[in-house]
Design a protein around this motif. Sequence first.
Motif, PDB file in Angstrom:
ATOM      1  N   GLN A   1      27.333 -17.793   2.001  1.00 11.62           N
ATOM      2  CA  GLN A   1      26.491 -18.206   3.128  1.00 11.62           C
ATOM      3  C   GLN A   1      26.730 -19.667   3.489  1.00 11.62           C
ATOM      4  N   ALA A   2      27.029 -20.492   2.508  1.00 12.88           N
ATOM      5  CA  ALA A   2      27.329 -21.899   2.799  1.00 12.88           C
ATOM      6  C   ALA A   2      28.563 -22.023   3.683  1.00 12.88           C
ATOM      7  N   VAL A   3      29.550 -21.156   3.449  1.00 17.37           N
ATOM      8  CA  VAL A   3      30.742 -21.166   4.296  1.00 17.37           C
ATOM      9  C   VAL A   3      30.384 -20.719   5.710  1.00 17.37           C
ATOM     10  N   ILE A   4      29.608 -19.656   5.814  1.00 20.10           N
ATOM     11  CA  ILE A   4      29.186 -19.171   7.124  1.00 20.10           C
ATOM     12  C   ILE A   4      28.439 -20.270   7.878  1.00 20.10           C
ATOM     13  N   ASN A   5      27.513 -20.930   7.204  1.00 19.79           N
ATOM     14  CA  ASN A   5      26.744 -22.001   7.855  1.00 19.79           C
ATOM     15  C   ASN A   5      27.656 -23.120   8.329  1.00 19.79           C
ATOM     16  N   GLY A   6      28.630 -23.469   7.509  1.00 16.31           N
ATOM     17  CA  GLY A   6      29.562 -24.522   7.901  1.00 16.31           C
ATOM     18  C   GLY A   6      30.405 -24.138   9.107  1.00 16.31           C
ATOM     19  N   LEU A   7      30.870 -22.907   9.117  1.00 14.79           N
ATOM     20  CA  LEU A   7      31.677 -22.433  10.241  1.00 14.79           C
ATOM     21  C   LEU A   7      30.865 -22.403  11.531  1.00 14.79           C
ATOM     22  N   ILE A   8      29.609 -21.983  11.432  1.00 18.16           N
ATOM     23  CA  ILE A   8      28.753 -21.968  12.614  1.00 18.16           C
ATOM     24  C   ILE A   8      28.534 -23.384  13.122  1.00 18.16           C
ATOM     25  N   GLN A   9      28.286 -24.316  12.220  1.00 23.32           N
ATOM     26  CA  GLN A   9      28.056 -25.694  12.643  1.00 23.32           C
ATOM     27  C   GLN A   9      29.293 -26.287  13.321  1.00 23.32           C
ATOM     28  N   GLN A  10      30.475 -26.069  12.747  1.00 20.18           N
ATOM     29  CA  GLN A  10      31.659 -26.664  13.372  1.00 20.18           C
ATOM     30  C   GLN A  10      31.970 -25.993  14.701  1.00 20.18           C
ATOM     31  N   SER A  11      31.579 -24.711  14.844  1.00 18.51           N
ATOM     32  CA  SER A  11      31.790 -24.045  16.130  1.00 18.51           C
ATOM     33  C   SER A  11      30.875 -24.622  17.205  1.00 18.51           C
ATOM     34  N   LYS A  12      29.790 -25.271  16.798  1.00 20.29           N
ATOM     35  CA  LYS A  12      28.933 -25.980  17.752  1.00 20.29           C
ATOM     36  C   LYS A  12      29.469 -27.382  18.038  1.00 20.29           C
ATOM     37  N   ASP A  13      30.094 -27.988  17.050  1.00 23.01           N
ATOM     38  CA  ASP A  13      30.680 -29.318  17.242  1.00 23.01           C
ATOM     39  C   ASP A  13      31.846 -29.289  18.223  1.00 23.01           C
ATOM     40  N   LEU A  14      32.668 -28.254  18.131  1.00 23.07           N
ATOM     41  CA  LEU A  14      33.932 -28.248  18.860  1.00 23.07           C
ATOM     42  C   LEU A  14      33.771 -28.276  20.380  1.00 23.07           C
ATOM     43  N   PRO A  15      32.837 -27.541  20.986  1.00 19.95           N
ATOM     44  CA  PRO A  15      32.651 -27.687  22.428  1.00 19.95           C
ATOM     45  C   PRO A  15      32.240 -29.100  22.834  1.00 19.95           C
ATOM     46  N   GLN A  16      31.452 -29.769  21.998  1.00 23.54           N
ATOM     47  CA  GLN A  16      31.077 -31.149  22.282  1.00 23.54           C
ATOM     48  C   GLN A  16      32.297 -32.064  22.195  1.00 23.54           C
ATOM     49  N   ALA A  17      33.141 -31.800  21.221  1.00 25.88           N
ATOM     50  CA  ALA A  17      34.366 -32.584  21.094  1.00 25.88           C
ATOM     51  C   ALA A  17      35.259 -32.384  22.309  1.00 25.88           C
ATOM     52  N   ALA A  18      35.382 -31.134  22.745  1.00 27.37           N
ATOM     53  CA  ALA A  18      36.199 -30.847  23.926  1.00 27.37           C
ATOM     54  C   ALA A  18      35.630 -31.525  25.158  1.00 27.37           C
ATOM     55  N   ALA A  19      34.315 -31.465  25.319  1.00 26.42           N
ATOM     56  CA  ALA A  19      33.685 -32.085  26.483  1.00 26.42           C
ATOM     57  C   ALA A  19      33.924 -33.588  26.519  1.00 26.42           C
ATOM     58  N   ALA A  20      33.998 -34.197  25.344  1.00 28.58           N
ATOM     59  CA  ALA A  20      34.209 -35.644  25.275  1.00 28.58           C
ATOM     60  C   ALA A  20      35.525 -36.068  25.905  1.00 28.58           C
ATOM     61  N   VAL A  21      36.516 -35.186  25.897  1.00 27.85           N
ATOM     62  CA  VAL A  21      37.822 -35.538  26.460  1.00 27.85           C
ATOM     63  C   VAL A  21      38.062 -34.877  27.819  1.00 27.85           C
ATOM     64  N   GLY A  22      37.036 -34.247  28.378  1.00 31.87           N
ATOM     65  CA  GLY A  22      37.157 -33.731  29.732  1.00 31.87           C
ATOM     66  C   GLY A  22      37.255 -32.234  29.866  1.00 31.87           C
ATOM     67  N   VAL A  23      37.243 -31.517  28.754  1.00 29.97           N
ATOM     68  CA  VAL A  23      37.260 -30.054  28.800  1.00 29.97           C
ATOM     69  C   VAL A  23      35.813 -29.606  28.612  1.00 29.97           C
ATOM     70  N   THR A  24      35.130 -29.317  29.703  1.00 33.79           N
ATOM     71  CA  THR A  24      33.690 -29.085  29.613  1.00 33.79           C
ATOM     72  C   THR A  24      33.315 -27.626  29.454  1.00 33.79           C
ATOM     73  N   ARG A  25      34.239 -26.709  29.800  1.00 31.61           N
ATOM     74  CA  ARG A  25      34.006 -25.309  29.537  1.00 31.61           C
ATOM     75  C   ARG A  25      35.316 -24.716  29.023  1.00 31.61           C
ATOM     76  N   LEU A  26      35.191 -23.674  28.211  1.00 28.87           N
ATOM     77  CA  LEU A  26      36.336 -23.330  27.383  1.00 28.87           C
ATOM     78  C   LEU A  26      37.055 -22.027  27.697  1.00 28.87           C
ATOM     79  N   THR A  27      36.499 -21.126  28.448  1.00 31.10           N
ATOM     80  CA  THR A  27      37.260 -19.965  28.864  1.00 31.10           C
ATOM     81  C   THR A  27      37.451 -20.007  30.358  1.00 31.10           C
ATOM     82  N   ARG A  28      38.562 -19.506  30.781  1.00 29.91           N
ATOM     83  CA  ARG A  28      38.960 -19.616  32.176  1.00 29.91           C
ATOM     84  C   ARG A  28      38.422 -18.464  32.998  1.00 29.91           C
ATOM     85  N   THR A  29      38.121 -18.737  34.252  1.00 26.43           N
ATOM     86  CA  THR A  29      37.827 -17.648  35.180  1.00 26.43           C
ATOM     87  C   THR A  29      39.128 -17.059  35.666  1.00 26.43           C
ATOM     88  N   LYS A  30      39.083 -15.807  36.087  1.00 30.95           N
ATOM     89  CA  LYS A  30      40.286 -15.144  36.587  1.00 30.95           C
ATOM     90  C   LYS A  30      40.436 -15.376  38.082  1.00 30.95           C
TER      91      LYS A  30
END
Length: 393
Positions: free
Chosen positions: A364-393
């Motif tokens: 469960q500690a691994v699961i919790n860590g993975l969930i937390q980093q999956s929340k960090d990563l969109p914020q990291a992307a937004a910081a460099v100008g990628v504000t949304r992560l999947t493309r529209t068709k």
Amino acid sequence: MKQWNLSGPVRQLVRALPLAAVLLAAQPPAGAQAVSADAVARHYASGVQAAYDDALAASLDLQKAVQAFAAAPSPAGLKAARKAWLAAREWYGPTEAFRFYAGPVDDDKGPEGRINAWPLDESYIDYVKGKAAGGIIANRKQPITKAALAKLNEKGGEENIATGWHAIEFLLWGQDFNDNGPGDRSFEDYVDGKSPHADRRRQYLLAVTELLVDDLRSLAGAWAPGAPNYRARFETEGLEAIRKMVVGIGSLSRGELAGERLEVAMNTQDQEDEHSCFSDNTHRDVVLNATGIQNVWLGRYARRDGSVLQGPSLQDLVAAADGQVADRTTGDIAATVAAAQAIQPPFDREIVGGKDAAGRKRVQAVINGLIQQSKDLPQAAAAVGVTRLTRTK
């Protein structure tokens, strides 16, 4: 092997990805110019190529061991083939961080489903307990070739896995009925006169291993430098390449590793829902996937020959724009890797018990860590100008 069948709420939890909606054509913040998106993309491509080259080299070692065993089956030969499989998995595991953005491994024509699909129904391939004459191997009218096995893979159902790492794993270890160790298939399964269809079992093992080598070679070629291939396009995509990198490691973090591979097994507490269930190598699968995510984030990869690739990274790009977000993401990813390394084998014993069982708390500690980093990563992307992560068709 049965397929797990989850209720709606649990299935939604497992399948959900926090990475969402449309890449905007925004420019990186002014502070992010110290490291360019193009430089990060180029270094990432070099790391991907190195990782697939290492996975290919290790699979060739596996093929040599399999060929030697098939030529003269023996206990020592089977042990050597198993050892080579385990060694090769060490180099494939980190490459799963290169999935999930429709790259060469998992675009419409990608080989991922032939390489690492799971869970598999063992009886689709060979005999199992209570069914002594089942599977492709027992059907002597069915040709056993690379092309035939590729066509049979997932035919009639996604559990009908005929190829890849886990098909080879099953052929080497057999079913696992041991709570404290892996499967224990006899080498005599490959000896004429000792086991029915031993000749076809040898033929199958050779063909499926060669197909794995072929598929890994194709991926290495797609990322080779100086060629008109996927890498050539990827290196010129700027922020789009950054988006793909984040989608890859974010999707592996939440939907695949935390969800499909860990939450499902924790929910069912079933040995057959672990990733490498025949060899009891699941604990290493988790570590290697988590390390692959960290490799991409840090722009660092320790190669099979002992050399280290280090260069412009997502961490560097984000740090130039928002040091706090970068530091938090770096720390959370490192904590997840450490938690993964704390899982004790065999994994199928870790997931058993009540919520306070020591093994379940470690997973469960691994699961919790993975969930937390999956929340960090969109914020990291937004910081460099990628504000949304999947493309529209």
